[in-house]
Design an enzyme around this catalytic site. Structure first.
Site, PDB file in Angstrom:
ATOM      1  N   GLY A 117      -7.739 -27.808  -2.726  1.00 10.61           N
ATOM      2  CA  GLY A 117      -7.670 -27.356  -1.341  1.00 10.61           C
ATOM      3  C   GLY A 117      -7.877 -25.858  -1.288  1.00 10.61           C
ATOM      4  O   GLY A 117      -7.915 -25.197  -2.319  1.00 10.61           O
ATOM      5  N   LYS A 118      -7.998 -25.332  -0.071  1.00  7.95           N
ATOM      6  CA  LYS A 118      -8.259 -23.896   0.090  1.00  7.95           C
ATOM      7  C   LYS A 118      -7.216 -23.042  -0.617  1.00  7.95           C
ATOM      8  O   LYS A 118      -7.512 -22.014  -1.185  1.00  7.95           O
ATOM      9  CB  LYS A 118      -8.269 -23.536   1.577  1.00  7.95           C
ATOM     10  CG  LYS A 118      -9.519 -24.030   2.273  1.00  7.95           C
ATOM     11  CD  LYS A 118     -10.221 -22.903   3.014  1.00  7.95           C
ATOM     12  CE  LYS A 118     -11.629 -23.308   3.422  1.00  7.95           C
ATOM     13  NZ  LYS A 118     -11.664 -24.195   4.568  1.00  7.95           N
TER      14      LYS A 118
END
Ligand code: GLU
Length: 476
Positions: free
Chosen positions: A246-247
């Protein structure tokens, strides 16, 4: 043999992150190894998702990493343009071909009508398929509605260079949209046409497209096109190894890593190792070694784990591999302000000393500041040191005074200093862990520093003695 032609076909919907780079990198490695071509194609047909500036950003990122392409939007090539929004005329004849052969039809439904079909299927607990709602007599397609593919449901078996032999049943084949009502083709249609027109031999892409693959195969057949070679990349998992990256856990802009002092060759090595190895224990690869050794068949199928600590370690290894002049060029933007007035020669001398200790180029200020400016003494560095905290202030003062006298009488090349320091160990009866740590702190007040004799030599006699004096004062 046909020339190998691979492509990276990003949509300009944001910055280039590690997963995107990996897809680009593997396609690039396949092309470079085969002495073929690597093509950059920007897939900008979904105008709603487009993020301004991201195409330029993608190009900047690829260039910064050294993933060079032979054809692309900014450099042209035999199949230009390489921006899908400029290729609308290319897709039309192919769409017409499908209309003429009865394999495409104008979609007569509104979004609401389609939603009603969906709801109905859901209520009846069956899968919703567009092909269950094909109109009896579809109007002539005039471009104001979507153009839908008329699929031929069937089973497929195909080979994926990474995922192996795959198969699917007829139930996954459906009538997907080829051209949207805004006149732009869908990704599903456009990439097939472009790959064929651009003579792409290997379609290397992320796992999110795998479920649509049977539909793509159906379209290839309807268009009379041969299948290219397919290779699907495994997911990249976050640190914990169990969820998609994820980011927050590393899916950051690859340019940020370069700004943070990671070398492009580290990023290439690290990203190549996400899901690939050459079957040996080797971890550090130069880019030319990767070009030589890479193979899609050794890309693992399961998710690859993103390990930031390993990235950091790898960067240190790559920094060590650089020649001093090369490293000097790369650290140009990373020196502490205090080095602004320093000349090339003294900066290089310092750089040579710290090269082995740099994990990122951004470590440079902490590791070198005290060479260029007076450090601020921090006595807690002594009191917090397990060994040094056992000494009384008097003992510290005496040791530093002895060191000062010995060094004052010494030549100041690194070798002479070492001899002086060795003698000092004998005369004081101290362990290096105590004596050398103390001198080191007194002249640097830094958490780490290179080998003591070389540090002193680089500082020079005057500075070294003055700093010892200052520390003696503090110990009183
Ligand atoms: N435009 C697609 C994307 O960004 C590329 C898929 C492909 O490589 O075919 O995600």
């Amino acid at each position: 043999m046909t020339d190998v032609r691979t492509r990276f076909a990003p949509s300009p919907t944001g910055f280039l992150h590690v997963g995107g780079v990996r897809t680009a990198l593997f396609a690039w490695l396949v092309a470079r190894q085969a002495k073929g071509q690597f093509i950059l194609r920007i897939e900008d047909t979904d105008q709603a998702r487009e993020v301004e500036g991201s195409a330029d950003h993608l190009i900047t990122s690829l260039k910064a990493l050294g993933i060079n392409y032979d054809e692309g939007p900014d450099i042209g090539g035999p199949y230009a343009p390489y921006l899908q929004s400029q290729r609308l005329d290319t897709y039309k004849p192919w769409a017409q071909k499908l209309i003429d052969s009865g394999r495409a039809y104008a979609d007569p439904y509104t979004a609401e009508e389609i939603q009603a079909f969906r709801d109905e299927a859901k209520a009846e607990k069956r899968a919703f398929l567009y092909r269950d709602h094909r109109p009896e007599n579809s109007p002539v397609w005039d471009g104001t509605t979507a153009l839908r593919f008329k699929s031929e449901p069937k089973s497929y078996q195909w080979h994926d260079e990474v995922m192996g032999d795959l198969h699917s049943g007829p139930e996954v084949i459906d009538d997907i949209i080829l051209i949207k009502s805004d006149g732009f083709p869908t990704y599903n249609f456009a990439h097939i046409i472009d790959d064929a027109e651009m003579k792409i031999t290997h379609v290397i892409r992320g796992q999110e497209f795998l479920s649509s693959q049977p539909n793509y195969l159906n379209i290839y057949e309807a268009l009379g096109l041969a299948f290219p070679i397919f290779a699907t990349m495994p997911h990249i998992l976050g640190e914990s190894g169990n969820k998609k990256l994820g980011k927050r856990d590393g899916a950051k802009d690859v340019l940020d890593y370069l700004r943070d002092g990671y070398l492009p060759e580290t990023m290439i090595n690290f990203i190549a190792s996400l899901g690939w190895n050459d079957g040996t224990e080797q971890e550090i690869f130069t880019t030319s070694e990767l070009i030589e050794k890479f193979s899609l068949s050794r890309v693992q199928r399961s998710g690859a784990r993103f390990d930031e600590q390993r990235l950091l370690w790898m960067n240190g290894q790559h920094i060590r591999l650089l020649g001093l002049d090369d490293l000097y060029t790369r650290v140009a933007d990373f020196w502490p302000d205090s080095a602004r007035e320093a000349g090339e020669e003294s900066k290089k001398q310092v750089l040579a000393l710290v090269q082995d200790r740099l994990k990122t180029l951004a470590d440079l200020p902490t590791l070198t500041d005290y060479f260029f400016t007076e450090p601020t003494p921090d006595w807690s560095m002594i009191t917090n040191n397990k060994q040094l905290s056992k000494l009384t202030n008097d003992e510290i003062k005496n040791l530093l005074s002895a060191a000062k006298s010995a060094l004052e009488a010494s030549e100041f090349d690194a070798e002479s200093i070492q001899t002086t320091l060795n003698t000092l160990l004998e005369t004081t009866g101290q362990k290096p862990g105590i004596l050398f740590s103390l001198i080191r702190l007194a002249v640097s007040w830094a958490p780490f520093s290179p080998v003591l004799n070389e540090t002193l030599s680089a500082l020079g006699k005057d500075t070294s003695l003055a700093r010892l004096d200052a520390a003696i004062e503090l110990a009183k």
